[in-house]
Scaffold this active site. Structure first.
Site, short mmCIF file in Angstrom:
data_model
loop_
_atom_site.label_atom_id
_atom_site.label_comp_id
_atom_site.label_asym_id
_atom_site.label_seq_id
_atom_site.Cartn_x
_atom_site.Cartn_y
_atom_site.Cartn_z
CD GLU A 47 -2.13 1.41 2.89
OE1 GLU A 47 -2.39 2.56 3.28
OE2 GLU A 47 -2.16 0.41 3.63
CG ASP A 51 0.15 7.03 -1.11
OD1 ASP A 51 -0.93 7.54 -1.42
OD2 ASP A 51 1.08 7.68 -0.58
CG ASP A 120 -5.64 1.37 3.35
OD1 ASP A 120 -5.50 2.53 2.90
OD2 ASP A 120 -5.77 1.11 4.56
CD GLU A 123 -3.25 4.38 -1.42
OE1 GLU A 123 -3.25 5.60 -1.67
OE2 GLU A 123 -3.05 3.92 -0.28
#
Length: 230
Positions: A47, A51, A120, A123
């Site tokens: 994650e 991101d 989450d 990502e």
């Protein structure tokens, strides 16, 4: 994971070389914690990577797509595109919520529909795809899933749920609205905040987010939804 792999290939033409990356991306911390003896990896590190990749690709896209927009407008558009609520929506668009591995407690409490978890997850998937096939594969996937909605103008305006809630509550006069953090978890680079919004001392709803501001917006949105339902 076989059903997920078939879906990814059929819907997006994606075939993972390392299926363990995909499995990790779809494993929530609650599931890993309930199976500690098996030493299962969860998706928080992926994650974190996803991101960063997402921020870069969306920034690059917006920079090229809107050459006359100032930095402030581009930042607002980017924040709207990559905010938790939006990413959760993209997860649902892809049907990812059906495949995430959750702990029993998280499953029972509705975690499969929780925006924090789904955002989450999206990502983490991007992070896994980047490691498996490179950033160009992530960009191709985003062009299929995210960019069409940006092109349609879905993110030209930033939604401010806090202002909308204030306007709705104060239509008949002043109301004291406050937000307070009731929980803060996660490492420094990946904090999760839980916030409660109250009106005249009465709690209305809760919201979660990666920052206090996002959590406040999520709490305000939930309160608005509840008020609209009566």
């Amino acid at each position: 994971m076989q059903a997920l792999e078939k879906k990814l290939q059929a819907d997006f033409g994606i075939v993972f070389k390392d299926s363990s990356l995909l499995e990790t991306a779809f494993t929530h911390t609650s599931y890993a914690n309930e199976h500690r003896l098996l030493n299962i990896s969860h998706n928080e590190r992926l994650e974190f990577l996803g991101d960063a990749v997402l921020q870069l690709l969306i920034s690059r896209y917006l920079f090229a797509k809107f050459p006359k927009k100032p930095e402030g407008d581009l930042s607002k558009m980017r924040s709207m595109i990559v905010r938790e609520e939006s990413l959760a929506g993209f997860s649902k668009d892809c049907g990812f919520e059906s495949f995430i591995k959750l702990g029993k407690g998280e499953e029972k409490s509705g975690g499969r529909d929780r925006e924090t978890i789904l955002g989450d997850l999206f990502e983490a998937f991007l992070g896994a795809l980047d490691l498996d096939q490179g950033i160009s594969a992530v960009e191709k996937f985003l062009n299929q899933v995210m960019i069409p909605k940006v092109e349609a103008g879905d993110y030209e305006r930033v939604k401010d749920y806090k202002t909308a809630l204030q306007e709705k509550l104060q239509v008949n006069g002043p109301v004291q609205i406050s937000y307070r953090v009731i929980n803060e978890t996660g490492p420094a680079h990946n904090k999760k905040f839980e916030v409660v919004v109250s009106a005249d001392g009465q709690d209305l709803s809760q919201g979660q987010g990666k920052s206090k501001k996002l959590a406040e917006q999520a709490a305000a949105k939930t309160a608005l939804d509840q008020l609209r339902r009566g």
